[in-house]
Motif scaffolding. Structure first.
Motif, PDB file in Angstrom:
ATOM      1  N   GLY A 145       0.773  -1.205  -0.005  1.00 50.23           N
ATOM      2  CA  GLY A 145       0.050   0.093   0.057  1.00 50.23           C
ATOM      3  C   GLY A 145       0.981   1.250  -0.010  1.00 50.23           C
ATOM      4  O   GLY A 145       0.610   2.244  -0.660  1.00 50.23           O
ATOM      5  N   ALA A 146       1.861   1.193   0.782  1.00 52.51           N
ATOM      6  CA  ALA A 146       2.765   2.524   0.883  1.00 52.51           C
ATOM      7  C   ALA A 146       3.467   2.698  -0.302  1.00 52.51           C
ATOM      8  O   ALA A 146       3.675   3.647  -0.941  1.00 52.51           O
ATOM      9  CB  ALA A 146       3.944   2.253   1.913  1.00 52.51           C
ATOM     10  N   LEU A 147       3.934   1.465  -1.018  1.00 53.12           N
ATOM     11  CA  LEU A 147       4.459   1.485  -2.477  1.00 53.12           C
ATOM     12  C   LEU A 147       3.697   2.113  -3.442  1.00 53.12           C
ATOM     13  O   LEU A 147       4.193   2.944  -4.238  1.00 53.12           O
ATOM     14  CB  LEU A 147       5.172   0.323  -2.663  1.00 53.12           C
ATOM     15  CG  LEU A 147       5.981   0.109  -3.784  1.00 53.12           C
ATOM     16  CD1 LEU A 147       7.186   1.014  -3.547  1.00 53.12           C
ATOM     17  CD2 LEU A 147       6.528  -1.479  -3.983  1.00 53.12           C
ATOM     18  N   ILE A 168      -8.078  -9.198   1.284  1.00 50.27           N
ATOM     19  CA  ILE A 168      -8.222  -8.312   2.440  1.00 50.27           C
ATOM     20  C   ILE A 168      -7.929  -6.834   2.030  1.00 50.27           C
ATOM     21  O   ILE A 168      -6.958  -6.361   1.492  1.00 50.27           O
ATOM     22  CB  ILE A 168      -7.318  -8.503   3.582  1.00 50.27           C
ATOM     23  CG1 ILE A 168      -7.490 -10.041   3.849  1.00 50.27           C
ATOM     24  CG2 ILE A 168      -7.360  -7.839   4.736  1.00 50.27           C
ATOM     25  CD1 ILE A 168      -6.450 -10.675   4.845  1.00 50.27           C
ATOM     26  N   GLY A 169      -8.992  -6.078   2.135  1.00 49.93           N
ATOM     27  CA  GLY A 169      -9.008  -4.689   1.773  1.00 49.93           C
ATOM     28  C   GLY A 169      -8.906  -3.716   2.868  1.00 49.93           C
ATOM     29  O   GLY A 169      -9.032  -3.940   3.993  1.00 49.93           O
ATOM     30  N   PHE A 170      -8.411  -2.372   2.416  1.00 53.98           N
ATOM     31  CA  PHE A 170      -8.359  -1.270   3.482  1.00 53.98           C
ATOM     32  C   PHE A 170      -7.201  -1.340   4.381  1.00 53.98           C
ATOM     33  O   PHE A 170      -6.550  -0.259   4.796  1.00 53.98           O
ATOM     34  CB  PHE A 170      -9.395  -1.142   4.365  1.00 53.98           C
ATOM     35  CG  PHE A 170     -10.835  -0.685   3.563  1.00 53.98           C
ATOM     36  CD1 PHE A 170     -10.747   0.560   2.882  1.00 53.98           C
ATOM     37  CD2 PHE A 170     -11.784  -1.608   3.393  1.00 53.98           C
ATOM     38  CE1 PHE A 170     -11.567   0.888   2.190  1.00 53.98           C
ATOM     39  CE2 PHE A 170     -12.752  -1.241   2.631  1.00 53.98           C
ATOM     40  CZ  PHE A 170     -12.975   0.154   2.136  1.00 53.98           C
ATOM     41  N   ILE A 171      -6.526  -2.414   4.468  1.00 55.42           N
ATOM     42  CA  ILE A 171      -5.172  -2.543   5.545  1.00 55.42           C
ATOM     43  C   ILE A 171      -4.007  -1.728   4.561  1.00 55.42           C
ATOM     44  O   ILE A 171      -3.469  -1.066   5.257  1.00 55.42           O
ATOM     45  CB  ILE A 171      -4.659  -4.146   5.625  1.00 55.42           C
ATOM     46  CG1 ILE A 171      -5.835  -4.570   6.530  1.00 55.42           C
ATOM     47  CG2 ILE A 171      -3.613  -4.113   6.342  1.00 55.42           C
ATOM     48  CD1 ILE A 171      -5.752  -4.239   8.059  1.00 55.42           C
ATOM     49  N   GLY A 172      -3.870  -1.686   3.354  1.00 59.61           N
ATOM     50  CA  GLY A 172      -3.103  -1.293   2.748  1.00 59.61           C
ATOM     51  C   GLY A 172      -3.131   0.328   2.496  1.00 59.61           C
ATOM     52  O   GLY A 172      -2.396   0.927   2.136  1.00 59.61           O
ATOM     53  N   LEU A 173      -4.523   0.519   2.855  1.00 60.94           N
ATOM     54  CA  LEU A 173      -4.768   2.099   2.890  1.00 60.94           C
ATOM     55  C   LEU A 173      -4.565   2.685   4.018  1.00 60.94           C
ATOM     56  O   LEU A 173      -3.824   4.050   4.240  1.00 60.94           O
ATOM     57  CB  LEU A 173      -6.244   2.223   2.388  1.00 60.94           C
ATOM     58  CG  LEU A 173      -6.891   3.559   2.693  1.00 60.94           C
ATOM     59  CD1 LEU A 173      -6.113   4.463   1.334  1.00 60.94           C
ATOM     60  CD2 LEU A 173      -8.416   3.609   2.442  1.00 60.94           C
ATOM     61  N   VAL A 174      -4.781   2.104   5.312  1.00 56.34           N
ATOM     62  CA  VAL A 174      -4.877   2.629   6.406  1.00 56.34           C
ATOM     63  C   VAL A 174      -3.271   2.753   7.066  1.00 56.34           C
ATOM     64  O   VAL A 174      -2.974   3.804   7.469  1.00 56.34           O
ATOM     65  CB  VAL A 174      -5.722   1.786   7.506  1.00 56.34           C
ATOM     66  CG1 VAL A 174      -5.519   2.359   8.894  1.00 56.34           C
ATOM     67  CG2 VAL A 174      -7.149   2.099   7.036  1.00 56.34           C
ATOM     68  N   ALA A 175      -2.589   1.910   6.814  1.00 52.36           N
ATOM     69  CA  ALA A 175      -1.384   1.722   7.494  1.00 52.36           C
ATOM     70  C   ALA A 175      -0.299   2.759   7.127  1.00 52.36           C
ATOM     71  O   ALA A 175       0.325   3.321   7.713  1.00 52.36           O
ATOM     72  CB  ALA A 175      -0.690   0.183   7.240  1.00 52.36           C
ATOM     73  N   PRO A 176      -0.203   2.989   5.740  1.00 48.67           N
ATOM     74  CA  PRO A 176       0.652   3.965   5.265  1.00 48.67           C
ATOM     75  C   PRO A 176       0.383   5.260   5.691  1.00 48.67           C
ATOM     76  O   PRO A 176       1.269   6.007   6.030  1.00 48.67           O
ATOM     77  CB  PRO A 176       0.593   4.057   3.661  1.00 48.67           C
ATOM     78  CG  PRO A 176       0.041   2.538   3.392  1.00 48.67           C
ATOM     79  CD  PRO A 176      -0.737   2.310   4.566  1.00 48.67           C
ATOM     80  N   HIS A 177      -0.757   5.811   6.136  1.00 50.81           N
ATOM     81  CA  HIS A 177      -1.254   6.974   6.336  1.00 50.81           C
ATOM     82  C   HIS A 177      -0.983   6.970   7.893  1.00 50.81           C
ATOM     83  O   HIS A 177      -0.398   8.245   8.315  1.00 50.81           O
ATOM     84  CB  HIS A 177      -2.752   7.445   6.373  1.00 50.81           C
ATOM     85  CG  HIS A 177      -3.069   7.483   4.817  1.00 50.81           C
ATOM     86  ND1 HIS A 177      -3.082   8.869   4.544  1.00 50.81           N
ATOM     87  CD2 HIS A 177      -3.655   6.662   3.991  1.00 50.81           C
ATOM     88  CE1 HIS A 177      -3.463   9.079   3.259  1.00 50.81           C
ATOM     89  NE2 HIS A 177      -4.048   7.739   2.868  1.00 50.81           N
ATOM     90  N   MET A 178      -0.884   5.883   8.451  1.00 52.43           N
ATOM     91  CA  MET A 178      -0.450   5.910  10.116  1.00 52.43           C
ATOM     92  C   MET A 178       0.969   5.827  10.142  1.00 52.43           C
ATOM     93  O   MET A 178       1.677   6.621  11.126  1.00 52.43           O
ATOM     94  CB  MET A 178      -1.108   4.923  10.803  1.00 52.43           C
ATOM     95  CG  MET A 178      -2.811   4.725  10.842  1.00 52.43           C
ATOM     96  SD  MET A 178      -3.155   3.194  11.805  1.00 52.43           S
ATOM     97  CE  MET A 178      -2.561   3.318  13.224  1.00 52.43           C
ATOM     98  N   ALA A 179       1.588   5.355   9.270  1.00 51.84           N
ATOM     99  CA  ALA A 179       3.126   5.355   9.269  1.00 51.84           C
ATOM    100  C   ALA A 179       3.667   6.824   8.817  1.00 51.84           C
ATOM    101  O   ALA A 179       4.642   7.033   9.660  1.00 51.84           O
ATOM    102  CB  ALA A 179       3.542   4.382   8.493  1.00 51.84           C
ATOM    103  N   ARG A 180       2.969   7.515   8.308  1.00 51.72           N
ATOM    104  CA  ARG A 180       3.575   8.816   7.958  1.00 51.72           C
ATOM    105  C   ARG A 180       3.347   9.891   9.012  1.00 51.72           C
ATOM    106  O   ARG A 180       4.159  10.798   9.355  1.00 51.72           O
ATOM    107  CB  ARG A 180       2.681   9.538   6.702  1.00 51.72           C
ATOM    108  CG  ARG A 180       2.863   8.779   5.103  1.00 51.72           C
ATOM    109  CD  ARG A 180       2.378   9.724   4.313  1.00 51.72           C
ATOM    110  NE  ARG A 180       2.767   9.047   3.137  1.00 51.72           N
ATOM    111  CZ  ARG A 180       1.660   7.871   2.526  1.00 51.72           C
ATOM    112  NH1 ARG A 180       0.461   7.863   3.201  1.00 51.72           N
ATOM    113  NH2 ARG A 180       1.649   7.483   1.432  1.00 51.72           N
ATOM    114  N   SER A 181       2.396   9.547   9.911  1.00 48.42           N
ATOM    115  CA  SER A 181       1.921  10.451  10.946  1.00 48.42           C
ATOM    116  C   SER A 181       3.094  10.114  12.069  1.00 48.42           C
ATOM    117  O   SER A 181       3.466  10.860  13.123  1.00 48.42           O
ATOM    118  CB  SER A 181       0.909  10.049  11.565  1.00 48.42           C
ATOM    119  OG  SER A 181       0.714   8.892  12.236  1.00 48.42           O
ATOM    120  N   ILE A 182       3.740   9.186  12.044  1.00 46.51           N
ATOM    121  CA  ILE A 182       4.695   8.615  13.129  1.00 46.51           C
ATOM    122  C   ILE A 182       6.302   8.798  12.275  1.00 46.51           C
ATOM    123  O   ILE A 182       7.238   9.422  13.031  1.00 46.51           O
ATOM    124  CB  ILE A 182       4.597   6.970  13.404  1.00 46.51           C
ATOM    125  CG1 ILE A 182       3.470   6.733  14.123  1.00 46.51           C
ATOM    126  CG2 ILE A 182       5.802   6.578  14.204  1.00 46.51           C
ATOM    127  CD1 ILE A 182       3.149   5.317  14.289  1.00 46.51           C
TER     128      ILE A 182
END
Length: 319
Positions: A61-63, A243-257
């Motif tokens: 997702g991040a890629l 499995i959907g949405f995991i690849g969407l949510v995780a990169p946004h949370m990663a950028r905040s960290i």
């Protein structure tokens, strides 16, 4: 957070597992003890597959978001999961494949073809700053491929139908060590490629022309990124289902960290996605005990509102 989630995954289930029994099973395995068998044949492989699936989908997702410069890009929304799922179902139902080492190749091919189709239909190379067209192309492709998958499931024999039903919901139930081993190999290769591309992705974030001026071979970067996405998404879908949405949510949370540096965003995205999938899997086992709800369903229920929030924040206009 990953370690507590992994421990919770070993304890959670329809059969209560005393902490002492889990520790003893891990340290002094006794094949004559049924509690030890549950840990080693069911829960430990299941936990490994959940972690590896999260690592793969989060990194993919991040890629994809970096490659398209699209905050809504992820394997599920762009139809790549659906392409891999359809290919896996075709391999199992038509060719009688039973081992993941056989049908994982169908998953990789399906992910690659679906990704190529959605980029062509959505003209991602021209509209990376406008997420709508790419998402619409992915949504349309997902519907088409999902309908074909449903047709295969409906016409499958009863024994194949039972396995498809669990797998298509994104469940880790019954996944063995062979599944974990195949997924680990593909995820390691895909993550290694993605991490090697991180400096180029940082340059690409400044714009395609700027990246090229900084010496980035954009054609090579796009090609290798597509290979990594194919490996990560195809293997994850073959192992655990779409499995959907995991690849969407995780990169946004990663950028905040981690900030804007993809050398950190990529590993953090994988780690966060692994934690989210473990939590989804444990939650699905606890709230419906002694039955269970597939982790993919829990992830979709939680990820849907997140997707809506991103769309509202970006104030996307219809085209």
């Amino acid at each position: 957070m990953l370690l507590p989630g992994a421990v919770a995954s070993l304890f959670a289930g329809s059969r209560p597992m005393p902490p002492a029994a889990v520790i003893e099973a891990l340290l002094r395995y006794n094949p004559q003890d049924d509690l030890h068998l549950i840990i080693w044949s069911l829960r430990l492989p299941r936990m490994c597959v959940a972690v590896l699936t999260g690592l793969a989908l989060g990194t993919a997702g991040a890629l994809m978001q970096a490659l398209t410069r699209n905050p809504l890009a992820e394997p599920g929304l762009l139809g790549i999961n659906a392409g891999a799922a359809l290919a896996v179902m075709t391999g199992i139902s038509l060719f009688g494949l039973v081992s993941i080492w056989e049908y994982v190749w169908f998953g990789l091919a399906g992910a690659g073809l679906a990704g190529a189709a959605v980029f062509v239909l959505g003209q991602a190379h021209e509209t990376g700053t406008n997420p709508v067209r790419l998402v619409l192309a992915g949504a349309g492709l997902s519907v088409m491929l999902g309908s074909a998958s449903a047709l295969i499931i409906i016409n499958a024999p009863p024994d194949v139908l039972d396995s498809f039903r669990s797998w298509a919901a994104g469940s880790f139930e019954g996944r063995g060590l062979s599944v974990a081993a195949a997924l680990a190999l593909a995820a390691f290769c895909g993550m290694l490629i993605a991490q090697a591309l991180a400096p180029g992705l940082n340059a690409l974030a400044l714009g395609r022309d700027t990246g090229a001026a900084l010496g980035v071979n954009t054609r090579m970067l796009f090609s290798l990124s597509c290979v990594a996405i194919m490996l990560l998404t195809g293997a994850a879908t073959a192992a655990a289902g779409p499995i959907g949405f995991i690849g969407l949510v995780a990169p946004h949370m990663a950028r905040s960290i981690a900030g804007p540096d993809y050398r950190w965003i990529l590993p953090f995205s994988g780690l966060i996605a692994a934690i989210l999938l473990l939590v989804a899997d444990v939650t699905g086992r606890l709230i419906a005990m002694p039955a269970e709800i597939a982790a993919g369903i829990i992830a979709s229920l939680a990820g849907g509102p997140f997707f809506i929030a991103i769309v509202r924040r970006l104030r996307l206009r219809q085209i």
